[in-house]
Scaffold this motif. Structure first.
Motif, PDB file in Angstrom:
ATOM      1  N   LEU A   2       0.815  -1.211   0.000  1.00  0.00           N
ATOM      2  CA  LEU A   2       0.000   0.000   0.000  1.00  0.00           C
ATOM      3  C   LEU A   2       0.848   1.260   0.000  1.00  0.00           C
ATOM      4  CD1 LEU A   2      -2.924  -1.037   2.373  1.00  0.00           C
ATOM      5  CD2 LEU A   2      -2.969  -0.760  -0.114  1.00  0.00           C
ATOM      6  N   ARG A   3       2.079   1.159   0.459  1.00  0.00           N
ATOM      7  CA  ARG A   3       3.002   2.292   0.363  1.00  0.00           C
ATOM      8  C   ARG A   3       3.524   2.454  -1.059  1.00  0.00           C
ATOM      9  NH1 ARG A   3       7.267   1.292   5.048  1.00  0.00           N
ATOM     10  NH2 ARG A   3       8.165   3.189   4.164  1.00  0.00           N
ATOM     11  N   GLN A   4       3.243   1.476  -1.908  1.00  0.00           N
ATOM     12  CA  GLN A   4       3.713   1.484  -3.294  1.00  0.00           C
ATOM     13  C   GLN A   4       2.543   1.376  -4.257  1.00  0.00           C
ATOM     14  OE1 GLN A   4       8.045  -0.584  -2.464  1.00  0.00           O
ATOM     15  NE2 GLN A   4       6.406  -1.893  -3.203  1.00  0.00           N
ATOM     16  N   SER A   5       1.420   1.964  -3.886  1.00  0.00           N
ATOM     17  CA  SER A   5       0.234   1.987  -4.753  1.00  0.00           C
ATOM     18  C   SER A   5      -0.249   0.593  -5.105  1.00  0.00           C
ATOM     19  CB  SER A   5       0.523   2.796  -6.028  1.00  0.00           C
ATOM     20  OG  SER A   5       0.901   4.115  -5.698  1.00  0.00           O
ATOM     21  N   ALA A   6      -0.187  -0.328  -4.136  1.00  0.00           N
ATOM     22  CA  ALA A   6      -0.760  -1.679  -4.196  1.00  0.00           C
ATOM     23  C   ALA A   6       0.111  -2.695  -4.909  1.00  0.00           C
ATOM     24  CB  ALA A   6      -2.159  -1.669  -4.818  1.00  0.00           C
ATOM     25  N   VAL A   7       1.385  -2.395  -5.164  1.00  0.00           N
ATOM     26  CA  VAL A   7       2.266  -3.374  -5.825  1.00  0.00           C
ATOM     27  C   VAL A   7       3.450  -3.699  -4.924  1.00  0.00           C
ATOM     28  CG1 VAL A   7       1.603  -2.691  -8.150  1.00  0.00           C
ATOM     29  CG2 VAL A   7       3.558  -1.566  -7.055  1.00  0.00           C
ATOM     30  N   ILE A   8       4.035  -4.870  -5.163  1.00  0.00           N
ATOM     31  CA  ILE A   8       5.164  -5.331  -4.356  1.00  0.00           C
ATOM     32  C   ILE A   8       6.058  -6.219  -5.218  1.00  0.00           C
ATOM     33  CG2 ILE A   8       3.909  -7.360  -3.463  1.00  0.00           C
ATOM     34  CD1 ILE A   8       5.340  -6.822  -0.749  1.00  0.00           C
ATOM     35  N   ALA A   9       7.356  -6.137  -4.998  1.00  0.00           N
ATOM     36  CA  ALA A   9       8.311  -6.924  -5.785  1.00  0.00           C
ATOM     37  C   ALA A   9       8.601  -8.251  -5.089  1.00  0.00           C
ATOM     38  CB  ALA A   9       9.607  -6.137  -5.970  1.00  0.00           C
ATOM     39  N   LEU A  10       9.043  -9.243  -5.873  1.00  0.00           N
ATOM     40  CA  LEU A  10       9.359 -10.557  -5.320  1.00  0.00           C
ATOM     41  C   LEU A  10      10.445 -10.452  -4.270  1.00  0.00           C
ATOM     42  CD1 LEU A  10       9.102 -13.621  -5.255  1.00  0.00           C
ATOM     43  CD2 LEU A  10      10.713 -13.724  -7.183  1.00  0.00           C
ATOM     44  N   GLY A  22      -1.764 -18.350  -7.714  1.00  0.00           N
ATOM     45  CA  GLY A  22      -2.716 -19.369  -8.125  1.00  0.00           C
ATOM     46  C   GLY A  22      -4.037 -19.294  -7.387  1.00  0.00           C
ATOM     47  N   THR A  23      -3.993 -18.835  -6.138  1.00  0.00           N
ATOM     48  CA  THR A  23      -5.226 -18.746  -5.349  1.00  0.00           C
ATOM     49  C   THR A  23      -5.870 -17.356  -5.430  1.00  0.00           C
ATOM     50  OG1 THR A  23      -3.953 -18.157  -3.358  1.00  0.00           O
ATOM     51  CG2 THR A  23      -4.446 -20.504  -3.734  1.00  0.00           C
ATOM     52  N   GLY A  24      -5.240 -16.438  -6.174  1.00  0.00           N
ATOM     53  CA  GLY A  24      -5.828 -15.120  -6.347  1.00  0.00           C
ATOM     54  C   GLY A  24      -5.535 -14.132  -5.240  1.00  0.00           C
ATOM     55  N   ARG A  25      -4.617 -14.477  -4.326  1.00  0.00           N
ATOM     56  CA  ARG A  25      -4.269 -13.548  -3.243  1.00  0.00           C
ATOM     57  C   ARG A  25      -3.201 -12.559  -3.681  1.00  0.00           C
ATOM     58  NH1 ARG A  25      -3.080 -17.613   1.590  1.00  0.00           N
ATOM     59  NH2 ARG A  25      -2.970 -15.717   2.877  1.00  0.00           N
ATOM     60  N   LEU A  26      -2.486 -12.896  -4.743  1.00  0.00           N
ATOM     61  CA  LEU A  26      -1.577 -11.967  -5.408  1.00  0.00           C
ATOM     62  C   LEU A  26      -1.846 -12.047  -6.915  1.00  0.00           C
ATOM     63  CD1 LEU A  26       1.906 -12.524  -3.665  1.00  0.00           C
ATOM     64  CD2 LEU A  26       0.432 -10.509  -3.454  1.00  0.00           C
ATOM     65  N   HIS A  27      -1.521 -10.976  -7.627  1.00  0.00           N
ATOM     66  CA  HIS A  27      -1.735 -10.931  -9.084  1.00  0.00           C
ATOM     67  C   HIS A  27      -0.436 -10.480  -9.738  1.00  0.00           C
ATOM     68  CE1 HIS A  27      -6.114 -11.198  -8.402  1.00  0.00           C
ATOM     69  NE2 HIS A  27      -5.861 -10.432  -7.346  1.00  0.00           N
ATOM     70  N   ARG A  28       0.029 -11.264 -10.695  1.00  0.00           N
ATOM     71  CA  ARG A  28       1.283 -10.937 -11.363  1.00  0.00           C
ATOM     72  C   ARG A  28       1.059  -9.772 -12.345  1.00  0.00           C
ATOM     73  NH1 ARG A  28       2.621 -15.567 -12.400  1.00  0.00           N
ATOM     74  NH2 ARG A  28       4.297 -15.923 -10.887  1.00  0.00           N
ATOM     75  N   VAL A  29       1.845  -8.699 -12.194  1.00  0.00           N
ATOM     76  CA  VAL A  29       1.777  -7.543 -13.086  1.00  0.00           C
ATOM     77  C   VAL A  29       2.913  -7.607 -14.105  1.00  0.00           C
ATOM     78  CG1 VAL A  29       1.703  -5.020 -13.221  1.00  0.00           C
ATOM     79  CG2 VAL A  29       0.793  -6.187 -11.199  1.00  0.00           C
ATOM     80  N   HIS A  30       4.125  -7.839 -13.623  1.00  0.00           N
ATOM     81  CA  HIS A  30       5.302  -8.087 -14.455  1.00  0.00           C
ATOM     82  C   HIS A  30       6.055  -9.248 -13.827  1.00  0.00           C
ATOM     83  CE1 HIS A  30       4.775  -4.382 -16.734  1.00  0.00           C
ATOM     84  NE2 HIS A  30       4.684  -3.700 -15.606  1.00  0.00           N
ATOM     85  N   SER A  61       0.631  -7.528  -7.582  1.00  0.00           N
ATOM     86  CA  SER A  61      -0.327  -6.569  -7.045  1.00  0.00           C
ATOM     87  C   SER A  61      -1.233  -7.272  -6.046  1.00  0.00           C
ATOM     88  CB  SER A  61      -1.170  -5.971  -8.177  1.00  0.00           C
ATOM     89  OG  SER A  61      -2.259  -5.236  -7.665  1.00  0.00           O
ATOM     90  N   ILE A  62      -1.660  -6.526  -5.018  1.00  0.00           N
ATOM     91  CA  ILE A  62      -2.596  -7.110  -4.054  1.00  0.00           C
ATOM     92  C   ILE A  62      -4.042  -6.884  -4.494  1.00  0.00           C
ATOM     93  CG2 ILE A  62      -0.994  -6.931  -2.119  1.00  0.00           C
ATOM     94  CD1 ILE A  62      -2.531  -4.453  -1.210  1.00  0.00           C
ATOM     95  N   VAL A  63      -4.238  -6.177  -5.621  1.00  0.00           N
ATOM     96  CA  VAL A  63      -5.568  -6.019  -6.220  1.00  0.00           C
ATOM     97  C   VAL A  63      -5.487  -6.522  -7.655  1.00  0.00           C
ATOM     98  CG1 VAL A  63      -6.123  -4.032  -4.762  1.00  0.00           C
ATOM     99  CG2 VAL A  63      -5.145  -3.652  -7.047  1.00  0.00           C
ATOM    100  N   PRO A  78      -5.084  -6.467 -11.464  1.00  0.00           N
ATOM    101  CA  PRO A  78      -4.377  -5.475 -12.280  1.00  0.00           C
ATOM    102  C   PRO A  78      -5.284  -4.444 -12.940  1.00  0.00           C
ATOM    103  CG  PRO A  78      -3.426  -7.640 -12.626  1.00  0.00           C
ATOM    104  CD  PRO A  78      -4.624  -7.848 -11.752  1.00  0.00           C
ATOM    105  N   ARG A  79      -6.516  -4.816 -13.263  1.00  0.00           N
ATOM    106  CA  ARG A  79      -7.437  -3.854 -13.868  1.00  0.00           C
ATOM    107  C   ARG A  79      -7.817  -2.741 -12.889  1.00  0.00           C
ATOM    108  NH1 ARG A  79     -10.031  -8.409 -16.429  1.00  0.00           N
ATOM    109  NH2 ARG A  79     -11.648  -8.382 -14.815  1.00  0.00           N
ATOM    110  N   LEU A  80      -7.635  -3.004 -11.600  1.00  0.00           N
ATOM    111  CA  LEU A  80      -7.992  -2.022 -10.581  1.00  0.00           C
ATOM    112  C   LEU A  80      -6.813  -1.150 -10.162  1.00  0.00           C
ATOM    113  CD1 LEU A  80     -10.255  -4.222  -8.275  1.00  0.00           C
ATOM    114  CD2 LEU A  80     -10.948  -2.696 -10.133  1.00  0.00           C
ATOM    115  N   LEU A  81      -5.634  -1.409 -10.716  1.00  0.00           N
ATOM    116  CA  LEU A  81      -4.469  -0.592 -10.377  1.00  0.00           C
ATOM    117  C   LEU A  81      -4.668   0.839 -10.867  1.00  0.00           C
ATOM    118  CD1 LEU A  81      -1.273  -2.723 -11.101  1.00  0.00           C
ATOM    119  CD2 LEU A  81      -2.053  -1.843  -8.885  1.00  0.00           C
ATOM    120  N   THR A  82      -4.291   1.795 -10.047  1.00  0.00           N
ATOM    121  CA  THR A  82      -4.296   3.189 -10.467  1.00  0.00           C
ATOM    122  C   THR A  82      -3.121   3.450 -11.401  1.00  0.00           C
ATOM    123  OG1 THR A  82      -2.897   3.899  -8.630  1.00  0.00           O
ATOM    124  CG2 THR A  82      -5.285   3.849  -8.243  1.00  0.00           C
ATOM    125  N   ARG A  83      -3.090   4.641 -11.981  1.00  0.00           N
ATOM    126  CA  ARG A  83      -1.948   4.992 -12.825  1.00  0.00           C
ATOM    127  C   ARG A  83      -0.658   4.947 -12.017  1.00  0.00           C
ATOM    128  NH1 ARG A  83      -1.767  10.842 -15.611  1.00  0.00           N
ATOM    129  NH2 ARG A  83      -1.614  11.438 -13.403  1.00  0.00           N
TER     130      ARG A  83
END
Length: 322
Positions: free
Chosen positions: A37-45, A63-71, A76-78, A80-85
């Motif tokens: 959340l300090r990084q606009s809902a994204v986190i690195a491995l 696989g269970t939908g608790r994280l979503h791969r962006v790159h 992302s914890i949301v 990817p379609r819900l990510l802000t700019r």
């Protein structure tokens, strides 16, 4: 926006998160969310790994939908379609590794400089990491100095230098105006960036804008005003100010679309929609009358004249100013 993306800096800033976990225990959703959340809902491995999560566990969460791969290596914890700019920007920077920063048009968007956005996120990064990734355009960091970076983005001064090589002179001028309007423009910092620019593309264009243009003086609000300003410049009749405030002696005042102070001339451009109502029509005429009493001449041009009768508009202005 996200925190700096260099591992050492980021680890220092987030040491309390790492020190608080128990060895061998997977991080809680709350611990992951606190960083993301300090990084606009994204986190690195690598951040997940510092919290105690293995690559396999991260993949299981995907696989269970608790994280979503962006790159690759960024989640992302949301959805990817819900990510802000800002979230998309942060994800692209994290995907490009240590020392990467948001730059060029993407940084201009973050600084709200009013430029047309790019189809991809632009990042400046050392090395080759991030190159070839979908949706990311990577620039070389060969000339990027530590003082050119703030959090995950290039500074405003560095951003102006970067975009100066890619935009028209008028777009650059508008970006400078926009920065001035937000009270973010620091000419001394831009001069410092230019002093290190040597023969970089864009340096001459930025110097030219700073040399002949008074920041904040030509910030237009519509395409119609942009067209009218171009007519004035082509005719070598540039106004002293655009959207200039003229105070009334008794209080209040009026905003003039275009002002020539020495000639005490005010030019207004009327769009097809803005002045359509009776109330707006009456208000405009009352305002024109008050400006006339103060000694200004007010001339109005219609959208059709500005769009289709450029030479006649320029001739009219030339006579009124002369």
């Amino acid at each position: 926006m996200a925190e700096p993306c260099g591992k050492s800096d980021h680890e220092a800033k987030n040491s309390q998160l790492v020190l608080g976990r128990r060895p061998g225990r997977a991080p809680s959703d709350g611990a992951i969310a606190e960083v993301a959340l300090r990084q606009s809902a994204v986190i690195a491995l690598w951040q997940l790994q510092r919290l105690g999560m293995s690559s396999a566990a991260a993949s299981k969460r995907v696989g269970t939908g608790r994280l979503h791969r962006v790159h690759r290596g960024v989640f992302s914890i949301v959805h990817p379609r819900l990510l802000t700019r800002r979230g998309r920007f942060a994800a692209a920077v994290l995907a490009c590794g240590d020392g990467a920063v948001l730059s060029h048009r993407s940084a201009a968007a973050l600084h709200d400089l009013g430029l047309r956005g790019a189809a991809h996120v632009e990042v400046t990064a050392p090395g080759s990491r991030g190159r070839g990734r979908a949706g990311i355009r990577v620039h070389s960091a060969a000339t990027l100095a530590p003082q050119d970076v703030t959090l995950m983005s290039s500074t405003l001064a560095r951003t102006l230098l970067d975009i100066a090589a890619e935009v028209t002179p008028r777009e650059l001028e508008r970006a400078v105006d926009r920065a001035e309007q937000q009270r973010l423009l620091d000419v001394a910092l831009i001069d410092e960036v230019l002093a290190r620019a040597n023969r970089r593309r864009g340096a001459a264009a930025l110097r030219a804008v700073l040399g002949h243009h008074r920041a904040g003086s030509t910030l237009t609000r519509s395409a119609l005003e942009e067209r009218f300003l171009q007519i004035c410049r082509d005719a070598r009749l540039p106004p002293d100010a655009v959207n200039a405030w003229i105070p009334y002696p008794q209080g209040g005042g009026a905003e003039a679309d275009f002002l020539w102070r020495a000639s005490r001339l005010v030019a207004e451009v009327d769009g097809r929609d803005i002045h359509a109502t009776r109330r707006a029509f009456e208000s405009d005429r009352r305002r024109d009358q008050r400006l006339t009493i103060l000694g200004y001449r007010v001339v109005r041009f219609t959208w059709r004249q500005v769009a289709n009768e450029r030479r006649q508009v320029a001739a009219t202005l030339r006579r009124l100013i002369a």
